[in-house]
Design a protein around this motif. Structure first.
Motif: not given
Lengths: 320, 500
Positions: B94-96, B99-100, B103, B106, B139
């Motif tokens: 459930n992250l984009t 974002e993965n 991770l 950032e 996502m």
């Protein structure tokens, strides 16, 4: 010797911790006041916590399957109210009680089907029915208590005595015995524990886990409805706010009694003793003239201490 | 070419098992190095040492670019330029995508907030380098398994990894996704990244490898350029060993009577991911021990779950000549089936319950009158099985949590044996248990077949399948790819059907 040995075996029981806490707390209160350890006070205390304790019997079964039932207070309140409405409308006391219990059945089926057929998380399903129940109570009463005429025989349920023992306490003892036997001696009880212990393994072993879950929610709501009928019989007045917030105390009783919210662990007896401990603290606060507002804080502290001790004991590798 | 990573004389001992025994491995920059071997050959342990999850026994040496190092932990391994992509994906659904990829590191704005613009741009750049079109703002949960794997590769690249280890990366990919992944790996190697590629699939090995190292029983058997390797040689290097003398003689109890027949068994898929099992046809005879072999991801367990009603399916199953409608495990059990699952801890046992309670869960009504359990009868039956199977437990009241793996497995077998099903499915019955317990499990299965039970054994342990089966069915990518009689089933013929 044999008796001593059996007494020593008791310390292996899950309920041992909370039982000791109950006794120690009683001794502590007795140190400060002579009024605690009297038959009439103890009976009064028992009657006061009996409703929470009765509801905790249903709750602990739900918790053992790995679920939670937040709607018990609403089921209780609405059941009492519907019973009162039936009296108001001139139905017989049997019909009135049956209608009250019917409310519980409807609550339980709704919760159970939302959880098993639709697949809602128990927390959400029962949060929803909790709110619906409360809303209905205000809609029906418009915020005004309902006090119908009732026959004397009906008030026996909440106000009567068997010898020195109040009737609600007798009902509590009988239910505790029945459900302890069900949970420890029957196939259904075993399936409840297996469902909460490992739902996958239980299902693959042939346990009909959805049916088990439906059953525990129906039992929990129906038992709460019975508590609601007893409460109405005791006060002969159906309050719009009856049962509100009681779910937290009932869950606390189960947790203090050793039930694990992760499922698979807990007992009926433990939950009932947990409710007794909460009742005892409430009574102690009154007898010792402690600020009654402190009661909730003390209960909260007891929950944290009791459950922490339980967790630590299990981590030490002791038998759970 | 100078090796990037050298592992010299690496050993690893676990209590009672020597998982690695003086393994040597040299990995060059810019090459795809395939690590091949059966399950239990020591590949995973070796990878865990490379990535700092485990420490090797003293005595061996690891060098990175010629310098001796001790790899302390996975973060340290990453700072040395070593990344791993596990078989079970380590992405947050459930992250984009961006974002993965970024991770826990950032890029930040001076205000301390995440610099999304930079994060998305950098992700797009890495994905572009890989030659794939995935939206950095999508996502991850909406992507296919193959795409998720590419995101892990993108993450590894964005760490500036010099060596990327891929553990059976194509095991759960479709054919198309797998070829994209292979292309990507070759491209990375061309850019100078070293790739360690773990695989069981022969085709794939020959398609991608520069060099191949074969591990067997914790030892390096051979390392050679793929040009000097053939399929036959590779299979022989992987499996060649004496069949264990422990397992004694095979006696068949198979009859001619067909007990269960399965036709057109096809999975009803909710999501388009993983292997798609389809058109499975086979017959099972009374008293027969039928082996099901296949590589990881071939769909063996899925077939069994469909038969047992715990996975949606279409197709016909008939038992004793009568059609059987099975849509839940309890239906299957009513029809006389039993299922010893692959993962005994999460699916086979209620760990917090006692041996007795686990034992009787499949057949509790045998000890009940009305709904009351006769505990004396239950305990007596459990004690009988504890004795018969040699389960080492202080008492029936012991929690199964406290038993060893082999004894837990025997409890699972006991709970089904006591139910006396007509058909018992056993999935990886001896995984993770020691050799003695393994032989006892095999003896027990033989005994049950002798009593007329039909047994389906699913295993990725080829010698095990060959030792106990009357007949072997081989699955490959969700379909039956071979059926071999006991006479025709050899390590080579079965392996070839599974991989070829």
């Amino acid at each position: 010797m044999r008796v001593l040995h059996q007494l020593l075996q008791l310390r292996h029981m899950r309920e041992f911790n909370v039982l000791i806490a109950l006794i120690l707390m009683g001794l502590l209160i007795s140190l400060f006041t002579p009024y605690f350890l009297t038959v009439s006070n103890l009976m009064g205390v028992s009657r006061a916590f009996s409703l929470t304790a009765i509801m905790s019997i249903g709750m602990v079964m739900v918790i053992i399957t790995g679920g939670i039932d937040l709607s018990v207070g609403s089921a209780m309140g609405l059941a009492g109210l519907i019973t009162a409405l039936c009296f108001d409308a001139g139905y017989s006391q049997y019909a009135a009680v049956a209608a009250g219990l019917g409310v519980g059945l409807a609550f339980g089926l709704t919760n159970g089907l939302l959880i098993t057929a639709i697949g809602l998380p128990p927390f959400i399903a029962t949060l929803g029915t909790l709110s619906i129940g409360r809303g209905l109570m205000y809609m029906i009463t418009h915020g005004v208590p309902l006090t119908p005429e009732t026959p004397d025989s009906f008030s026996f349920l909440g106000q009567g005595y068997v010898g020195p023992v109040p009737v609600p306490v007798v009902i509590l003892l009988v239910l505790t015995l029945i459900f302890t036997v069900i949970m420890t001696r029957t196939r259904f009880g075993r399936h409840v524990y297996a469902t909460g212990g490992n739902e996958n393994a239980a299902r693959l072993s042939g346990v009909k886990v959805q049916r088990v879950k439906l059953a525990v929610y129906v039992l929990s709501s129906t038992i709460s409805a019975l508590a609601g009928v007893i409460a109405f019989s005791r006060y002969l007045s159906a309050e719009p706010a009856s049962g509100f917030g009681s779910e937290l105390e009932v869950i606390a009783a189960a947790a203090i009694g050793g039930a694990s919210l992760a499922g698979g662990i807990g007992s009926v007896l433990g939950a009932v003793i947990g409710a007794a401990l909460i009742g005892e603290i409430a009574n102690g606060v009154v007898l010792l003239n402690i600020n009654t507002y402190a009661q909730q804080a003390i209960t909260g502290g007891v929950i944290l201490i009791a459950v922490s001790l339980d967790v630590l004991r299990n981590r030490m590798g002791g038998r759970g | 070419m100078k090796p990037f990573l050298e592992m010299i004389g690496i050993s690893k001992t676990f209590p009672g098992v020597k998982a690695l025994d003086h393994v040597d491995l040299h990995l060059n920059s810019g090459e795809v190095h395939v690590l091949a071997g059966e399950n239990g050959a020591g590949k995973s342990t070796l990878m865990k040492i490379m990535t700092g999850v485990l420490r090797a026994d003293p005595g061996g040496e690891i060098r990175v670019e010629g310098e001796p190092v001790v790899i302390k932990n996975p973060v340290h391994a990453r700072s040395l330029g070593i990344s791993i992509i596990y078989q079970e994906l380590a992405v947050v659904n459930n992250l984009t995508v961006a974002e993965n990829v970024f991770l826990a590191r950032e890029p930040l704005l001076p205000t301390g907030l995440i610099d999304r613009t930079k994060m998305n741009a950098d992700t797009r750049a890495v994905l572009h380098e890989l030659g794939v079109e995935i939206d950095p703002e999508a996502m991850v949960g909406t992507l296919s398994i193959g795409q998720r794997q590419l995101i892990e590769i993108a993450r590894a690249i964005s760490y500036n990894s010099k060596l990327i280890i891929m553990d059976e990366p194509t095991a759960s990919l479709s054919h198309h996704e797998a070829s994209t992944l292979l292309r990507m790996s070759r491209k990375l190697a061309a850019q100078g990244v070293g790739i360690v590629f773990i695989s069981h699939k022969l085709e794939e090995i020959f398609e991608i490898a520069d060099r191949v190292t074969v591990l067997r029983d914790g030892r390096t058997v051979d390392t050679r350029p793929v040009s000097e390797m053939t399929s036959d040689l590779l299979v022989r290097l992987m499996v060649d060993r004496e069949l264990d003398q422990l397992f004694g003689h095979h006696i068949s109890h198979a009859t001619d009577e067909v007990l269960m027949s399965v036709r057109n068994l096809t999975e009803k898929r909710v999501k388009d991911e993983g292997v798609f099992v389809r058109d499975v046809d086979f017959d099972l005879r009374r008293g027969e021990v039928l082996g099901f072999f296949g590589l990881v991801g071939a769909g063996r367990t899925e077939v069994m779950e469909m038969i047992f009603g715990s996975r949606p399916h279409s197709g016909e199953i008939s038992i004793n000549g009568k059609p059987a409608r099975i849509s839940s495990p309890s239906d299957a059990i009513e029809h006389g089936l039993g299922f010893v699952t692959e993962d005994r801890q999460s699916r086979g046992l209620v760990l917090g319950m006692s041996v007795r309670e686990n034992f009787s869960l499949t057949h509790l009504s045998d000890y009940c009158s009305l709904d009351f359990v006769n505990r004396r009868k239950e305990t007596a039956a459990c004690a009988d099985y504890i004795r018969a199977l040699g389960i080492k437990t202080p008492s029936p009241e012991q929690k199964v949590l406290n038993l060893s793996g082999g004894n837990q497995q025997k409890v699972v077998l006991a709970k089904w044996a006591a139910r006396r099903p007509q058909i018992l499915i056993v999935d990886e019955p001896t995984r993770g248990i020691d050799i003695g317990a393994k032989a006892e499990v095999h003896t027990l299965l033989g005994k049950m077949a002798e009593e007329g039970m039909s047994i389906i054994v699913v295993s990725s342990d080829l010698p095990e399948i060959l030792a106990i089966s009357d007949r072997v069915i081989v699955l490959k990518e969700g379909k039956i790819s071979g059926e071999l009689t006991r006479e025709n089933a050899t390590q080579e013929s079965v392996m070839l059907a599974a991989t070829g």
